[in-house]
Design an enzyme around this catalytic site. Sequence first.
Site, PDB file in Angstrom:
ATOM      1  N   GLU A  50     -17.935  -2.639  24.817  1.00 30.96           N
ATOM      2  CA  GLU A  50     -17.178  -3.889  24.965  1.00 30.96           C
ATOM      3  C   GLU A  50     -15.985  -3.968  24.022  1.00 30.96           C
ATOM      4  OE1 GLU A  50     -21.444  -4.682  26.170  1.00 30.96           O
ATOM      5  OE2 GLU A  50     -20.463  -3.791  24.416  1.00 30.96           O
TER       6      GLU A  50
ATOM      7  N   HIS B  48       0.857  -1.185   0.000  1.00 29.50           N
ATOM      8  CA  HIS B  48       0.000   0.000   0.000  1.00 29.50           C
ATOM      9  C   HIS B  48       0.893   1.235   0.000  1.00 29.50           C
ATOM     10  CE1 HIS B  48      -2.422  -3.282   1.659  1.00 29.50           C
ATOM     11  NE2 HIS B  48      -3.462  -2.652   1.139  1.00 29.50           N
TER      12      HIS B  48
ATOM     13  N   HIS C 150     -29.292 -13.230  25.464  1.00 26.63           N
ATOM     14  CA  HIS C 150     -28.209 -13.070  26.420  1.00 26.63           C
ATOM     15  C   HIS C 150     -27.563 -14.394  26.824  1.00 26.63           C
ATOM     16  CE1 HIS C 150     -29.603  -9.015  26.557  1.00 26.63           C
ATOM     17  NE2 HIS C 150     -28.832  -8.676  27.587  1.00 26.63           N
TER      18      HIS C 150
ATOM     19  N   HIS D 228      -4.181   3.956  -3.154  1.00 26.52           N
ATOM     20  CA  HIS D 228      -4.266   3.244  -1.875  1.00 26.52           C
ATOM     21  C   HIS D 228      -3.421   1.968  -1.904  1.00 26.52           C
ATOM     22  CE1 HIS D 228      -6.056   1.383   1.731  1.00 26.52           C
ATOM     23  NE2 HIS D 228      -6.032   0.273   1.018  1.00 26.52           N
TER      24      HIS D 228
END
Length: 664
Positions: A420, A42, A482, A273
């Site tokens: 999280e 890249h 859950h 890129h």
Amino acid sequence: MTQAAAVSENNTAPLSEVQLKKMADAIRFLTLDAIKAANSGHSGMPMGMADIATVLYSKFLQFNPKDPTWFNRDRVIFSNGHGSMLPYSLAYLTGFDKITLDEIKNFRQLGSHTPGHPEVDFDAGIETTTGPLGQGISNSVGFALAERILNARFGDDLVNHYTYVFTGDGCLMEGISHEACSLAGHLKLNKLIVFYDDNNVTIDGTIDITFADDTRKRFEAYGWNTDAIDGHNPAEIEAAIIKAQQSGKPTLIACKTKIGFGCPTQESQPSAHGAITNDDEIAGARKNLDWPHAPFEIPEEILNDWRAIGERGRDATHAWKNTVNSADQKDELLAAIALDMGPTIQLIIQSLKEELAAEKPKDATRKSSGRVLAKLIPAVKEMVGGSADLTGSNNTKTPDSVVVDANNYAGNYVNYGVREHGMAAAMNGMALHGGIIPYAGTFLQFADYSRPAIRLAALMEQRVVHVMTHDSIGLGEDGPTHQPVEHVAAIRAIPNCNLYRPCDGIETAEAWELALNRKDGPSVLALTRQGIPTVCDARAENKVAKGAYILVDAGGEPDVTIFASGSEVHLALEAAEKIDGNVRVVSVPCMELFFEQGEAYYNEIVPEGGKKIAIEAGIRQGWDRFIGPHGTFIGMNSFGASAPADQLFKHFGITTDAIIEAAK
């Protein structure tokens, strides 16, 4: 005094703008030459951000290539890791011994120290593994937080440095960047400075096809300072860094750059890129930037300017070490850096195991984990805990935990909020920074949110402890959204990640001992919500260290062997008392450790003949290595349901009676 002023004192003369431009061009052409040789890579990001890196390294960065693990060095995170030739070029030019010109020439080749995306290697100037976009900038929040916590503990003379980040549009599009950067703003991590590569380009086209955010306003809403500059103007870059260093908040510097800078047709184009390998394009870049040198050739005067920057850190390192040697906290700091507290932990764990064996409580293993932490936290100052807004459920906070906030970094507990993924990535950054062992909690179900960061912790061999409670249908009424079903197996599938599913408080204590002493990878503790009986006796040996061991054995070759983990171990023991014949019960708290033990121990635990049964309140995946394809598995093959836990175990057939029936 700003860091720029401190750095300039060590230079005989300031570098001119012409020198800075040529030094940046050295990065650009090492990039083009290496990618041409590899025929992959890249090119665009290193060419576009070379001027920023040159100003940062030459005027501000506190580092020492000859002592790359110097603890008080500034940390530089290359979050847009596809542009890996930027850090590799910088490492070679400034004199890191590990990155030679031959390593640059072997870019992306098997066994080289210059892989396609940066992989953590302090000796090569790589602070963290990046490539999955968003992870690096999120790691940086952990780096910056660790610096502030340790600074509050040890003071400015011993711990006082910056965390700098190179990042791009892709990192900022990833959701994890929102989680982590929001937290950084909330905590006012003012020694975190981010260079945003604002180049208007993505792989698929110009930025406007996917991204219309006002990035500066977004970060200002998080509580950051922001600035906007020409990323190719050394004076503007320098002024922005000085301003950022004086801020009371983290800073985002939006650097307007041209991807593939200097290329005749690919500059500022999406095609820049990836790998720029066309001979005419590379020749045109050499002409445009007045770089008449052969591939991989860096003129002596330019290389000397870069090497002088690398040598500058020697005096600062020496002065810091002298300060440490005369400091009252010398031993404490060196102990924090070493993070070797095995003997201390062993005594605490052994004492607690004896207490638990005597009391035989019927506690949830999450509660047992909290009891372990209550003993450890006062004794192990390097442990920094937290939770994703589930502190009371995860039992991760103790009476000796002190919350870290923007007004007090002298704590050992972080309220991460419902973040999280950001939490897991920040913990990786804290571990990589050093001086801290991070642990934090959430529900096991939400391992799905944090899994990419757990995987990177495993890849980077970092000591990070995830306390994941509510580990099965045993959580009950909250229902299938859950209730983890496939999650234990999914985490076990990550190489170099140890998952512990303890059967009682004694195994929980042993799992904590192993997790904290493990220096080469993360650990996940899968813990129950529901109470379960104590089934282990007092013992000096840490039996969880074997991964699996015999709890009950009738003697001789077993007719039936029952393998179980966690909350199902007591069901296996109850069934064993009611089955006619020789029955063996094997507790399997950590599959990964068991399969490291070797063939002899495997044969000792897993008999060749007889009926084999495995029971776990999850899916079967992984258990065939114990019971074979024709053994009986008692567990889950669907999602759970909403009901009290005892009803759910009966509904899904995870019972003592089911084991007895399978044995028949």
